[in-house]
Design a protein around this motif. Structure first.
Motif, PDB file in Angstrom:
ATOM      1  N   HIS A  45       0.849  -1.187   0.000  1.00  0.00           N
ATOM      2  CA  HIS A  45       0.000   0.000   0.000  1.00  0.00           C
ATOM      3  C   HIS A  45       0.891   1.245   0.000  1.00  0.00           C
ATOM      4  CE1 HIS A  45      -2.777   3.097   1.439  1.00  0.00           C
ATOM      5  NE2 HIS A  45      -3.744   2.324   0.966  1.00  0.00           N
ATOM      6  N   ALA A  89      -1.564  -8.293  -6.227  1.00  0.00           N
ATOM      7  CA  ALA A  89      -2.474  -7.928  -5.141  1.00  0.00           C
ATOM      8  C   ALA A  89      -3.767  -8.713  -5.309  1.00  0.00           C
ATOM      9  CB  ALA A  89      -2.745  -6.434  -5.175  1.00  0.00           C
ATOM     10  N   GLN A  91      -7.403  -9.474  -5.576  1.00  0.00           N
ATOM     11  CA  GLN A  91      -8.591  -8.714  -5.969  1.00  0.00           C
ATOM     12  C   GLN A  91      -9.706  -8.817  -4.924  1.00  0.00           C
ATOM     13  OE1 GLN A  91      -9.358  -6.986  -9.327  1.00  0.00           O
ATOM     14  NE2 GLN A  91     -10.557  -6.159  -7.643  1.00  0.00           N
ATOM     15  N   MET A  94      -9.029  -6.715  -1.943  1.00  0.00           N
ATOM     16  CA  MET A  94      -9.166  -5.306  -2.329  1.00  0.00           C
ATOM     17  C   MET A  94     -10.632  -4.897  -2.338  1.00  0.00           C
ATOM     18  SD  MET A  94      -6.252  -5.084  -5.301  1.00  0.00           S
ATOM     19  CE  MET A  94      -6.949  -3.640  -6.084  1.00  0.00           C
ATOM     20  N   GLU A 100      -8.372   0.296  -4.446  1.00  0.00           N
ATOM     21  CA  GLU A 100      -8.215   0.284  -5.903  1.00  0.00           C
ATOM     22  C   GLU A 100      -6.738   0.117  -6.231  1.00  0.00           C
ATOM     23  OE1 GLU A 100     -10.738   0.315  -7.915  1.00  0.00           O
ATOM     24  OE2 GLU A 100     -12.227   0.712  -6.344  1.00  0.00           O
ATOM     25  N   LYS A 101      -6.474  -0.238  -7.476  1.00  0.00           N
ATOM     26  CA  LYS A 101      -5.088  -0.461  -7.896  1.00  0.00           C
ATOM     27  C   LYS A 101      -4.208   0.764  -7.621  1.00  0.00           C
ATOM     28  CE  LYS A 101      -2.275  -2.373 -11.584  1.00  0.00           C
ATOM     29  NZ  LYS A 101      -2.127  -2.699 -12.995  1.00  0.00           N
ATOM     30  N   GLU A 102      -4.773   1.974  -7.768  1.00  0.00           N
ATOM     31  CA  GLU A 102      -3.943   3.175  -7.589  1.00  0.00           C
ATOM     32  C   GLU A 102      -3.574   3.440  -6.125  1.00  0.00           C
ATOM     33  OE1 GLU A 102      -6.655   3.010  -9.412  1.00  0.00           O
ATOM     34  OE2 GLU A 102      -8.179   4.468  -8.804  1.00  0.00           O
ATOM     35  N   ASP A 109       0.500  -6.168 -10.164  1.00  0.00           N
ATOM     36  CA  ASP A 109      -0.618  -6.748 -10.901  1.00  0.00           C
ATOM     37  C   ASP A 109      -1.729  -7.016  -9.902  1.00  0.00           C
ATOM     38  OD1 ASP A 109       0.762  -6.918 -13.327  1.00  0.00           O
ATOM     39  OD2 ASP A 109       1.743  -8.769 -12.681  1.00  0.00           O
ATOM     40  N   VAL A 110      -2.945  -7.083 -10.412  1.00  0.00           N
ATOM     41  CA  VAL A 110      -4.068  -7.465  -9.558  1.00  0.00           C
ATOM     42  C   VAL A 110      -4.607  -8.777 -10.095  1.00  0.00           C
ATOM     43  CG1 VAL A 110      -6.362  -6.821  -8.754  1.00  0.00           C
ATOM     44  CG2 VAL A 110      -4.615  -5.059  -9.051  1.00  0.00           C
TER      45      VAL A 110
END
Lengths: 129, 190
Positions: A45, A89, A91, A94, A100-102, A109-110
């Motif tokens: 993170h 990461a 999914q 998350m 979120e990916k950002e 990668d997710v």
């Protein structure tokens, strides 16, 4: 050599366990993949990885980390990225945590469980932290 | 012990895994066959550098400790070195060389490995001229004596034997395979 790691915990000690093995393996020309799930997501993170908690009652080790000149988690993470450690990461976690990916460091990668399994199926070393 | 190296890496004060991470980065700047010295204070680095060399195929030469600084010596692997393709026809086995050394025969040995490899163990009396210096230094050797050339695996010594034969040396033997399997007496440079 191919090394597959699951990082499922988010404390500072966990970060060192995961990233030391990952960077050492990458430095030994291994192909390395880490699947970050549940609290393990803290390790990648954007903000959280810079201030990971020490386990309760171990704060006095802070000094030992300094004395031994252990590199900050941030530096190890950067090193791992630089040496092309594949980071996935989770999914599902998350979604549960509304991330979120950002929210994560660059270059990750997710994916889901199948993404990790696909990477790990022919690994020589598989570790869980 | 002073050891000639092509590159020095300062990893003092760094904790695991940084010494090997830095080593990995730095060795990319070396030519195959060149030697690197890694200075470290991490006590685990001796075992780690050794293990790292084993898994990456580079050659771990040894470690010296001086004033609490560990100096590790590595030689970068070259792809073709392990499969020695012998071309110089006059060869001598390690057993035959050992018999000569132990028989107190007058025996001339030329060791063409890097100075750091030589420093960590060589046959007593062997002269060290690294392969890449041979072109400029072959005149230090006596042309008419029998000359036994040794390296680690028999590959560099083969090239050296060919070169010296070209230069007019008449009695040159390539010792095979080489120091990696030598069981006889050894000196280390102090």
């Amino acid at each position: 050599m191919k090394v597959a790691i699951i990082a499922a915990n988010g404390g500072m000690f966990d970060a060192y366990k995961v990233l030391n093995i990952a960077t050492a393996a990458a430095a030994s020309d291994a192909e390395v993949g880490v699947f970050f799930t549940f609290e393990g997501l803290n390790l990648i993170h954007k903000e959280a990885h810079k201030q990971l908690p020490m386990p309760a009652g171990t704060e006095h080790y802070q000094e030992g980390f300094k004395k031994a000149n252990v590199p900050p988690v941030e530096e190890l993470l950067g090193m791992a990225q630089e040496m092309d450690v594949k980071m996935i990461a989770c999914q599902m976690t998350m979604d549960v945590m509304s991330l979120e990916k950002e929210h994560f460091v660059e270059g990750i990668d997710v994916g889901g469980a199948a993404s990790f399994l696909n990477f790990a199926k022919d690994a020589n070393v598989t570790l869980t932290f | 012990m002073e050891v000639t190296v092509n590159k020095q890496l300062d990893a003092k004060g760094l904790a695991c895994p940084m010494p090997i991470v830095k080593t990995k980065k730095e060795i990319q700047n070396l030519e195959p066959g060149q030697v690197m010295e890694i200075q470290a204070t991490d006590k685990g680095s001796t075992a780690d550098i050794k293990a790292w060399a084993e898994s990456t195929g580079h050659q771990y030469l040894g470690t010296k400790e001086h004033d609490e600084v560990l100096k590790h010596y590595l030689r970068k692997a070259s792809a073709d070195e392990e499969k020695a393709e012998t071309k110089h026809e006059d060869i001598l086995s390690l057993d035959d060389l050992l018999a000569k050394v132990e028989g107190n025969e007058e025996v001339q040995i030329l060791d063409v490995r890097e100075p750091a490899e030589y420093a960590f163990g060589h046959i007593p009396g062997a002269v060290n001229i690294p392969l890449d210096e041979l072109e400029n230094r072959f005149e230090e050797l006596e042309k008419n004596d029998e000359l036994n050339i040794v390296c680690r695996t028999g590959n560099r010594s083969d090239l050296a034997a060919q070169k010296l034969t070209e230069k007019g040396f008449g009695n040159v033997k390539n010792v095979v395979p080489g120091m990696k399997d030598w069981k006889g007496p050894m000196n280390t440079k102090q």
